[in-house]
Design an enzyme around this catalytic site. Structure first.
Site, PDB file in Angstrom:
ATOM      1  N   GLY A 199     -22.775  13.385 -10.775  1.00 19.72           N
ATOM      2  CA  GLY A 199     -21.395  12.984 -11.001  1.00 19.72           C
ATOM      3  C   GLY A 199     -20.546  14.065 -11.638  1.00 19.72           C
ATOM      4  O   GLY A 199     -19.499  13.773 -12.225  1.00 19.72           O
ATOM      5  N   LEU A 200     -20.960  15.333 -11.517  1.00 21.41           N
ATOM      6  CA  LEU A 200     -20.235  16.450 -12.119  1.00 21.41           C
ATOM      7  C   LEU A 200     -19.525  17.304 -11.082  1.00 21.41           C
ATOM      8  O   LEU A 200     -19.088  18.402 -11.369  1.00 21.41           O
ATOM      9  CB  LEU A 200     -21.201  17.319 -12.931  1.00 21.41           C
ATOM     10  CG  LEU A 200     -21.879  16.625 -14.108  1.00 21.41           C
ATOM     11  CD1 LEU A 200     -22.882  17.567 -14.778  1.00 21.41           C
ATOM     12  CD2 LEU A 200     -20.848  16.143 -15.123  1.00 21.41           C
ATOM     13  N   ASP A 217     -11.372  16.823  -7.581  1.00 27.15           N
ATOM     14  CA  ASP A 217     -12.473  17.718  -7.929  1.00 27.15           C
ATOM     15  C   ASP A 217     -12.161  19.160  -7.580  1.00 27.15           C
ATOM     16  O   ASP A 217     -12.401  20.079  -8.363  1.00 27.15           O
ATOM     17  CB  ASP A 217     -13.756  17.270  -7.219  1.00 27.15           C
ATOM     18  CG  ASP A 217     -14.212  15.898  -7.657  1.00 27.15           C
ATOM     19  OD1 ASP A 217     -13.685  15.394  -8.673  1.00 27.15           O
ATOM     20  OD2 ASP A 217     -15.082  15.323  -6.990  1.00 27.15           O
ATOM     21  N   ASP A 224      -7.968   9.091  -7.565  1.00 26.64           N
ATOM     22  CA  ASP A 224      -7.309  10.240  -6.947  1.00 26.64           C
ATOM     23  C   ASP A 224      -7.054  10.033  -5.459  1.00 26.64           C
ATOM     24  O   ASP A 224      -6.026  10.456  -4.940  1.00 26.64           O
ATOM     25  CB  ASP A 224      -8.101  11.526  -7.192  1.00 26.64           C
ATOM     26  CG  ASP A 224      -9.476  11.523  -6.559  1.00 26.64           C
ATOM     27  OD1 ASP A 224     -10.120  10.461  -6.542  1.00 26.64           O
ATOM     28  OD2 ASP A 224      -9.910  12.587  -6.083  1.00 26.64           O
ATOM     29  N   GLU A 282     -14.799  19.641   2.739  1.00 26.44           N
ATOM     30  CA  GLU A 282     -15.619  18.502   2.307  1.00 26.44           C
ATOM     31  C   GLU A 282     -15.202  17.207   2.990  1.00 26.44           C
ATOM     32  O   GLU A 282     -16.047  16.437   3.457  1.00 26.44           O
ATOM     33  CB  GLU A 282     -15.526  18.359   0.787  1.00 26.44           C
ATOM     34  CG  GLU A 282     -16.477  17.348   0.194  1.00 26.44           C
ATOM     35  CD  GLU A 282     -16.634  17.460  -1.310  1.00 26.44           C
ATOM     36  OE1 GLU A 282     -17.307  16.590  -1.894  1.00 26.44           O
ATOM     37  OE2 GLU A 282     -16.087  18.409  -1.908  1.00 26.44           O
ATOM     38  N   SER A 300     -20.599  18.747  -8.148  1.00 27.97           N
ATOM     39  CA  SER A 300     -21.286  19.962  -7.704  1.00 27.97           C
ATOM     40  C   SER A 300     -20.786  20.430  -6.343  1.00 27.97           C
ATOM     41  O   SER A 300     -20.750  21.637  -6.069  1.00 27.97           O
ATOM     42  CB  SER A 300     -22.798  19.720  -7.652  1.00 27.97           C
ATOM     43  OG  SER A 300     -23.109  18.671  -6.739  1.00 27.97           O
ATOM     44  N   SER A 301     -20.372  19.501  -5.478  1.00 29.77           N
ATOM     45  CA  SER A 301     -19.911  19.887  -4.139  1.00 29.77           C
ATOM     46  C   SER A 301     -18.598  20.651  -4.197  1.00 29.77           C
ATOM     47  O   SER A 301     -18.395  21.620  -3.464  1.00 29.77           O
ATOM     48  CB  SER A 301     -19.774  18.654  -3.241  1.00 29.77           C
ATOM     49  OG  SER A 301     -18.886  17.712  -3.805  1.00 29.77           O
TER      50      SER A 301
END
Length: 213
Positions: free
Chosen positions: A122-123, A170, A40, A158, A125-126
């Site tokens: 790796g999901l 994300d 990405d 971020e 969360s941020s």
């Protein structure tokens, strides 16, 4: 007894930490990526899929910005001038900074966060955190940011404020996710298409901690 949801935990935490119920709450999902790891931020196509686990931000008006997390502890008073302190609350300070630049921030807020999205797994969360907090704070200010604007706030919080060299995948799936679909995202053109995805999906914890720097 069934475990309490992230929403119930966030509301209870707000009461316990700040002595009052929150005015409102917002949530955003974690994600898995079916195609396109590390693509990405290089302009390629990706195919992320939101999962059922979510992060919830419960907020109320206040004179300044204070934060607490059910999983990560007391975030204290947000340092909006110097968000890069190496604390989880840096992400929230970045969100407030980006909202202020766009005229979307309240004057102040108490923020209680609870999450079913494990950090470092790796999901994403941020992104779930920044999107949930950005949406909650904008609503608290009486604003309704566009989906593209919400992605933009969460991404710049971020990437620019915390210093994570991430792309927009994300934050984009956290904002645009629809049940029963994956999101085909052409990162070079920002074109989005929801792709039906109804097959069972099993997400397995590997025990390997993931961290973007």
């Amino acid at each position: 007894m069934r475990p309490r949801t992230a929403l119930a935990r966030a509301v209870a935490l707000h009461r316990a930490a700040f002595g009052a119920a929150p005015a409102l709450a917002s949530s955003a999902p974690g994600r898995v990526n079916l195609i396109g790891e590390h693509v990405d931020y290089n302009g390629g196509p990706v195919l992320p899929l939101a999962i059922g686990r979510r992060t919830v931000a419960a907020v109320a008006p206040a004179s300044g910005f204070r934060a607490v997390s059910a999983e990560l502890g007391d975030g204290g008073e947000l340092d909006l001038a110097h968000p890069g302190r190496g604390r989880w609350s840096d992400y929230l300070a970045g969100v407030v900074h980006e909202l202020r630049e766009r005229g979307l921030a309240p004057a102040g807020a108490t923020i209680a966060v609870a999450s079913d999205v494990p950090a470092g797994a790796g999901l994403s969360s941020s992104a779930a955190l920044t999107v949930a907090v950005a949406h909650a704070l904008a609503r608290l200010a009486g604003r309704r940011p566009t989906r593209a604007g919400l992605v933009d706030v969460a991404y710049h919080a971020e990437h620019d404020r915390v210093g994570v060299r991430c792309g927009r995948m994300d934050q984009t799936i956290a904002v645009h996710a629809r049940a029963g679909t994956a999101l085909h995202f052409e990162t070079a053109s920002d074109d989005l298409a929801h792709v039906p995805f109804t097959a069972p999906l099993v997400v397995v914890e590997t025990g390997v901690h993931h961290a973007l720097r």
